[in-house]
Design an enzyme around this catalytic site. Structure first.
Site, mmCIF file in Angstrom:
data_model
loop_
_atom_site.group_PDB
_atom_site.id
_atom_site.type_symbol
_atom_site.label_atom_id
_atom_site.label_comp_id
_atom_site.label_asym_id
_atom_site.label_seq_id
_atom_site.Cartn_x
_atom_site.Cartn_y
_atom_site.Cartn_z
ATOM 1 N N MET A 1 -2.603 9.306 -11.303
ATOM 2 C CA MET A 1 -3.471 10.458 -11.546
ATOM 3 C C MET A 1 -2.832 11.726 -10.955
ATOM 4 S SD MET A 1 -7.324 9.073 -11.530
ATOM 5 C CE MET A 1 -7.565 8.992 -9.784
ATOM 6 N N LEU B 1 1.407 13.627 -6.716
ATOM 7 C CA LEU B 1 2.286 12.518 -6.335
ATOM 8 C C LEU B 1 2.729 12.619 -4.877
ATOM 9 C CD1 LEU B 1 4.570 12.234 -9.492
ATOM 10 C CD2 LEU B 1 2.373 11.112 -9.028
ATOM 11 N N HIS B 2 2.772 11.444 -4.240
ATOM 12 C CA HIS B 2 3.277 11.326 -2.866
ATOM 13 C C HIS B 2 4.274 10.179 -2.841
ATOM 14 C CE1 HIS B 2 0.519 7.958 -2.769
ATOM 15 N NE2 HIS B 2 -0.502 8.764 -3.036
ATOM 16 N N HIS C 1 3.418 6.862 -4.651
ATOM 17 C CA HIS C 1 3.692 6.858 -6.098
ATOM 18 C C HIS C 1 5.191 6.718 -6.360
ATOM 19 C CE1 HIS C 1 -0.091 9.501 -6.141
ATOM 20 N NE2 HIS C 1 -0.428 8.501 -6.931
ATOM 21 N N GLY D 1 -0.273 -0.202 -6.873
ATOM 22 C CA GLY D 1 -0.216 -0.229 -5.403
ATOM 23 C C GLY D 1 -1.287 -1.141 -4.816
ATOM 24 N N GLU D 2 -0.885 -1.861 -3.785
ATOM 25 C CA GLU D 2 -1.810 -2.765 -3.086
ATOM 26 C C GLU D 2 -2.923 -1.988 -2.378
ATOM 27 O OE1 GLU D 2 -0.187 -5.167 0.241
ATOM 28 O OE2 GLU D 2 -0.668 -6.839 -1.097
ATOM 29 N N ASP E 1 -4.953 -0.050 -3.659
ATOM 30 C CA ASP E 1 -6.138 -0.242 -4.498
ATOM 31 C C ASP E 1 -6.189 -1.722 -4.892
ATOM 32 O OD1 ASP E 1 -7.004 2.679 -4.934
ATOM 33 O OD2 ASP E 1 -4.860 2.696 -5.298
ATOM 34 N N GLN F 1 -8.466 -2.934 -7.580
ATOM 35 C CA GLN F 1 -7.979 -2.463 -8.882
ATOM 36 C C GLN F 1 -6.875 -3.383 -9.408
ATOM 37 O OE1 GLN F 1 -7.289 1.826 -10.092
ATOM 38 N NE2 GLN F 1 -5.239 1.334 -9.407
HETATM 39 P P1 AMP Z 1 -3.483 7.047 -8.240
HETATM 40 O O1 AMP Z 1 -2.693 8.248 -8.640
HETATM 41 O O2 AMP Z 1 -4.249 7.219 -6.975
HETATM 42 O O3 AMP Z 1 -4.300 6.486 -9.372
HETATM 43 O O4 AMP Z 1 -2.427 5.924 -7.893
HETATM 44 C C1 AMP Z 1 -1.460 5.511 -8.834
HETATM 45 C C2 AMP Z 1 -0.837 4.230 -8.329
HETATM 46 O O5 AMP Z 1 -0.209 4.465 -7.080
HETATM 47 C C3 AMP Z 1 -1.886 3.131 -8.094
HETATM 48 O O6 AMP Z 1 -1.359 1.906 -8.541
HETATM 49 C C4 AMP Z 1 -2.057 3.164 -6.601
HETATM 50 O O7 AMP Z 1 -2.471 1.927 -6.060
HETATM 51 C C5 AMP Z 1 -0.657 3.519 -6.148
HETATM 52 N N1 AMP Z 1 -0.711 4.072 -4.793
HETATM 53 C C6 AMP Z 1 -1.579 5.012 -4.336
HETATM 54 N N2 AMP Z 1 -1.387 5.220 -3.019
HETATM 55 C C7 AMP Z 1 -0.383 4.402 -2.642
HETATM 56 C C8 AMP Z 1 0.273 4.140 -1.396
HETATM 57 N N3 AMP Z 1 -0.077 4.774 -0.273
HETATM 58 N N4 AMP Z 1 1.265 3.221 -1.377
HETATM 59 C C9 AMP Z 1 1.623 2.566 -2.517
HETATM 60 N N5 AMP Z 1 1.040 2.768 -3.713
HETATM 61 C C10 AMP Z 1 0.056 3.661 -3.777
#
Ligand code: AMP
Length: 282
Positions: free
Chosen positions: A30, A33-34, A37, A149-150, A152, A155
Site C-alpha cells: 500500500m 515504502l520502508h 517492503h 510479511g510475517e 501481518d 493476513q
Molecule cells: P502494506 O504496505 O502495509 O500492505 O505491506 C505490504 C507488505 O509488506 C505486506 O506483506 C506486509 O506484511 C509487509 N510488511 C509490512 N511491514 C513489514 C515489516 N516491518 N517487515 C517485513 N514485511 C513487512
C-alpha cells in the site's frame, strides 16, 4: 523502471514474459515504502527473473474512514526507493477505478474461521477487502511467487487459505519482520507518529519479548496478566488486544500443549494510530 497505472497495459507488457515462462515475483503493497517492503522486493529479485510490485491503498480493506484518509501516500519517494534498489522492477500503481470500476465493494470470502479472530474481529470486513484485492492483483499479474510479511501474520494465513481454496497457481513466500533499531516493527503507519511516540512505541516489542520469556516458564494466564498490567503503566499506549493463539488455527489458547506452536499478537493504539505486532512463542 517501468510504471503502469492501468491493468490493460500492465497485462500487455507481462504477456510475452509469461508466454516465455519467465518466473514472476510479485510484492503487493500500500506504499509509504520502508525497509520492510524493500526486504520483500529484494527476496523477489533474488528468486525470480521478473519482479512486479503494486502500490495501491485499497479502500475496501479499511473499516475506518479516517484511517483510509490519513494513510500515508508518498508515491514520489516510493518510486525513488524502488529505482535505487533495482531499476528493473515493474511498478503497478492503479487507480481505484482501474481495480474496481464503478463498484468499490468486496467479495465475500470463507477462510475457514481464520477471519473471525483478532484483526477480523476488530476490523469488520477487513479480510474480505484483503481477499478481494489480492485475488484481483494475482489475476492481473499472474505471479509465480508472491511475497508477504510475517508482521501481518493473520493476513499471511488468510492469503494462503484463499490461494488454496481458489486453486490459484502461485506460491506464497513469507518474509521476516523488519524492525527499527529500538525494536518497533517497521510500518507505514509509523510515519504518522511523532519522534517521541515512536520511541514510546518500542515498548510494544519489548513487552512481546518479555511475554515470550514468561510463556516458557509460566501459565499463559500469567502472561496475559503481565502484559495487561505492563500496558497500564504506559499512558501513550492503549492496548486494544493481546492474544496468545495457535499459530495454525489462530484460535486463542485455552490450555498449553507441548505439541502445538503458539504466537502472541498485539494491537496497540498510539493516539489515533493503530499498530500491530506479533512474535512466535515456542
Ligand atoms: P502494506 O504496505 O502495509 O500492505 O505491506 C505490504 C507488505 O509488506 C505486506 O506483506 C506486509 O506484511 C509487509 N510488511 C509490512 N511491514 C513489514 C515489516 N516491518 N517487515 C517485513 N514485511 C513487512
Amino acid at each position: 523502471m517501468v510504471i503502469f497505472n492501468n491493468q490493460k497495459e500492465l497485462k500487455a507488457h507481462l504477456k510475452p514474459l509469461l508466454d516465455s515462462n519467465k518466473t514472476i515475483g510479485f510484492v503487493p503493497t500500500m506504499g509509504a515504502l520502508h525497509n520492510g517492503h524493500l526486504s520483500l522486493l529484494k527476496k523477489s529479485l533474488q528468486q525470480n527473473e521478473i519482479t512486479v510490485t503494486s502500490i495501491f491503498v485499497n479502500p475496501t480493506q479499511f473499516n475506518n474512514p479516517e484511517d483510509l484518509e490519513k494513510y500515508p501516500r508518498t508515491l514520489e519517494e516510493d518510486l525513488k526507493k524502488i529505482e535505487n534498489l533495482n531499476s528493473k522492477v515493474i511498478v503497478y500503481t492503479p487507480t481505484v477505478e482501474d481495480i474496481y470500476g464503478k463498484n468499490v465493494t468486496s467479495e465475500s470470502f470463507d477462510y475457514d474461521g481464520l477471519e473471525h479472530q483478532m484483526e477480523g474481529k476488530q476490523r469488520p470486513g477487513h479480510f474480505d477487502g484483503v481477499g478481494t484485492i489480492v485475488k484481483s492483483l494475482f489475476e492481473i499479474v499472474d505471479p509465480t511467487k508472491s511475497y508477504f510479511g510475517e508482521k501481518d501474520y493473520q493476513q499471511v494465513l488468510i492469503v494462503k487459505k484463499m490461494v488454496e481454496k481458489h486453486k490459484l497457481p502461485v506460491q506464497i513466500v513469507v518474509c521476516p519482520i523488519l524492525r527499527e533499531k529500538n525494536g518497533l516493527a517497521m510500518s507505514s503507519r509509523n510515519e504518522r507518529l511523532s519522534k517521541e511516540e515512536r520511541e514510546k512505541a518500542s515498548f510494544i516489542y519489548k513487552t512481546l519479548l518479555q511475554a515470550k520469556e514468561l510463556f516458557k516458564v509460566k501459565d499463559f494466564s500469567e502472561v496475559y496478566h503481565f502484559v495487561s498490567q505492563a500496558f497500564r503503566s504506559q499512558k501513550f499506549l492503549e492496548l486494544e488486544y493481546f492474544i496468545i493463539a495457535d499459530s495454525k488455527t489462530l484460535l486463542e489458547i485455552t490450555k498449553k500443549y507441548k505439541s502445538k506452536k503458539y504466537r502472541a499478537f498485539v494491537a496497540v493504539n498510539v493516539g489515533k494510530v493503530r499498530l500491530i505486532d506479533t512474535i512466535s512463542l515456542n
